[in-house]
Design a protein around this motif. Sequence first.
Motif, PDB file in Angstrom:
ATOM      1  N   THR A 214      23.668  43.013  19.618  1.00 22.43           N
ATOM      2  CA  THR A 214      24.969  43.030  18.925  1.00 22.43           C
ATOM      3  C   THR A 214      24.890  42.617  17.463  1.00 22.43           C
ATOM      4  O   THR A 214      25.804  42.910  16.685  1.00 22.43           O
ATOM      5  CB  THR A 214      25.958  42.085  19.627  1.00 22.43           C
ATOM      6  OG1 THR A 214      25.474  40.735  19.514  1.00 22.43           O
ATOM      7  CG2 THR A 214      26.138  42.462  21.093  1.00 22.43           C
TER       8      THR A 214
ATOM      9  N   LEU B 283      25.196  39.584  16.605  1.00 22.82           N
ATOM     10  CA  LEU B 283      26.131  38.465  16.546  1.00 22.82           C
ATOM     11  C   LEU B 283      25.463  37.209  17.088  1.00 22.82           C
ATOM     12  O   LEU B 283      24.321  37.239  17.564  1.00 22.82           O
ATOM     13  CB  LEU B 283      27.387  38.797  17.364  1.00 22.82           C
ATOM     14  CG  LEU B 283      28.105  40.099  16.994  1.00 22.82           C
ATOM     15  CD1 LEU B 283      29.177  40.435  18.049  1.00 22.82           C
ATOM     16  CD2 LEU B 283      28.736  39.984  15.608  1.00 22.82           C
TER      17      LEU B 283
ATOM     18  N   GLN C 145      28.449  36.236  21.615  1.00 22.80           N
ATOM     19  CA  GLN C 145      29.517  36.584  20.671  1.00 22.80           C
ATOM     20  C   GLN C 145      30.354  35.349  20.334  1.00 22.80           C
ATOM     21  O   GLN C 145      31.578  35.417  20.184  1.00 22.80           O
ATOM     22  CB  GLN C 145      30.427  37.677  21.251  1.00 22.80           C
ATOM     23  CG  GLN C 145      29.725  38.963  21.610  1.00 22.80           C
ATOM     24  CD  GLN C 145      30.690  39.998  22.148  1.00 22.80           C
ATOM     25  OE1 GLN C 145      31.867  40.022  21.787  1.00 22.80           O
ATOM     26  NE2 GLN C 145      30.210  40.875  23.030  1.00 22.80           N
TER      27      GLN C 145
ATOM     28  N   GLN D 251      31.940  42.862  14.611  1.00 25.85           N
ATOM     29  CA  GLN D 251      31.077  43.677  13.750  1.00 25.85           C
ATOM     30  C   GLN D 251      31.869  44.388  12.666  1.00 25.85           C
ATOM     31  O   GLN D 251      31.275  44.984  11.750  1.00 25.85           O
ATOM     32  CB  GLN D 251      30.337  44.706  14.599  1.00 25.85           C
ATOM     33  CG  GLN D 251      29.339  44.130  15.589  1.00 25.85           C
ATOM     34  CD  GLN D 251      28.910  45.150  16.635  1.00 25.85           C
ATOM     35  OE1 GLN D 251      29.407  46.286  16.664  1.00 25.85           O
ATOM     36  NE2 GLN D 251      28.008  44.752  17.520  1.00 25.85           N
TER      37      GLN D 251
ATOM     38  N   ARG E 240      33.745  47.006  13.236  1.00 23.48           N
ATOM     39  CA  ARG E 240      33.594  48.429  13.517  1.00 23.48           C
ATOM     40  C   ARG E 240      34.616  48.856  14.567  1.00 23.48           C
ATOM     41  O   ARG E 240      35.150  48.043  15.313  1.00 23.48           O
ATOM     42  CB  ARG E 240      32.177  48.711  14.042  1.00 23.48           C
ATOM     43  CG  ARG E 240      31.087  48.302  13.091  1.00 23.48           C
ATOM     44  CD  ARG E 240      29.732  48.296  13.764  1.00 23.48           C
ATOM     45  NE  ARG E 240      29.391  49.608  14.318  1.00 23.48           N
ATOM     46  CZ  ARG E 240      28.896  49.791  15.534  1.00 23.48           C
ATOM     47  NH1 ARG E 240      28.700  48.759  16.350  1.00 23.48           N
ATOM     48  NH2 ARG E 240      28.601  51.011  15.944  1.00 23.48           N
TER      49      ARG E 240
END
Length: 493
Positions: free
Chosen positions: A353, A355, A359, A439, A441
Amino acid sequence: MEHSRIVIDGTGLDCGLVARAARTDVMIAISPAGLDRARAAAETARAVAAERPVYGRTTGVGANRMVNVEWEDADAHGLRLLRSHAAGAGPLVAPEIVRAMLTVRLNQLAAGGSGVDPGVLQPLADALNLGLLPPVPVYGAIGTGDLTALASTALCLLGERAWLGGVDDGPARGPGFRLRSSDALAFISSNAATLGEAALAAADLRTLVAASTAVAALSLLAVRGSEEPYVPAVHDACPHPGQQEVAAAMRALLAFDHPAPGRIQDPYGYRAFPQVHGPALEAARYAEGVVTREINARAENPLVDVAGRTVWHNGNFHTAYVGLALDAARAALFQTMALSAARLGTLTEPSFTGLYPFQAATEASSGIMILEYVAHSALADVRRLATPAALGSAVLSRGVEEHAGFSTQAARATTDALAAYRIGLGCELVAAVRALRLQGRAPAGGPLKDGYDLAAQVLDERVEDRPLDADIAAAADLLPRLAELIGEPDPAP
């Protein structure tokens, strides 16, 4: 079919209509053609029973099939049968399953194979329209007839047992009908409760299978997965229809997004998704077809043959097709849910990811760590429930009824497995949407963007450590709407 009205005709019921009748506020009506079929069957049944023995009409039932009912006892025989068979046990089944049962039995009677007095059809429709239900306990059927559930229904019609659904869902007076004694066995000799639950399960299975593809596509974007596993050449080389459909659906969902893949080859959760989810799609479609065929069948024993002016003693009461189809669907469901849990694992990994782990808001925070535990807890239940119900059997009624497919238990297991599957898939959806948000996105367009936007409106955007139970519930509730946006893949040519 009008949106707020469902017309029962004995031939046109499907799983989606059963779900509407069971779960929404619709009016149930009976078509004249259905009434005519039921009336013709009743006349034929009475005429044949006056000439020769007919199981349950002029004889006892089960091992008592060889015992003739004397004419002076005929009026009492049917009532005794109903009273003795209304003996289910355990907690009551969910109201929606009872509504589905009444809808299916109404359609079966309108199909014209039972010979039951057609006067009973309107009281059954009235019960549905008034929101009244017979009490139906969980235990009592093994896939060869929902005798206890329908005997309880018959006693409600006779006024010997109270309907449920009055003030505070307590007992209520409701529509009544004096079933003929000779109609008692014909009324209860049905798998309507099993088929009603199976119809609800089949409708839900189709929805969740469609939603799963959208969730997998969101996860693929979040981990910058490769689209290479979905190209046509791959699936033309191994042309299973379901596999091809899933790959085509993924291509359509990702048509607006072509980021550079993060790795040469992804884990199985992405790379083998068409090969694993394809069987689930095919199993769901097959199960729905089997159940639809059954709920419109004249699967009565004895079967009243109006055209032939006779009755046929037979084995159409045996729902082996339904049980085996649902057993297969649960096995396929477990396989594809295992991939969902695997994808969820990648969504916690920084290497996938970009991240923080899980997350999280900080390197030391827990973020979505707990989602994996929840998903695997749900997966464990789906695995447990995937055990085929058809592996059991039974010998009953002094050895005369020497087989059972336990489709009733298959339907119940499928209901429970789908509830667990929703939770696991909801966990993946929470993680995929959160990753894309962090992100910065989002899908670029098409139905996948619509699905993402829908989820983003509902799911909490806060990333600090907090309880995630509301997020999971909200994501699970979104799945039917995701399925509507995405739609079911078109069958492969």
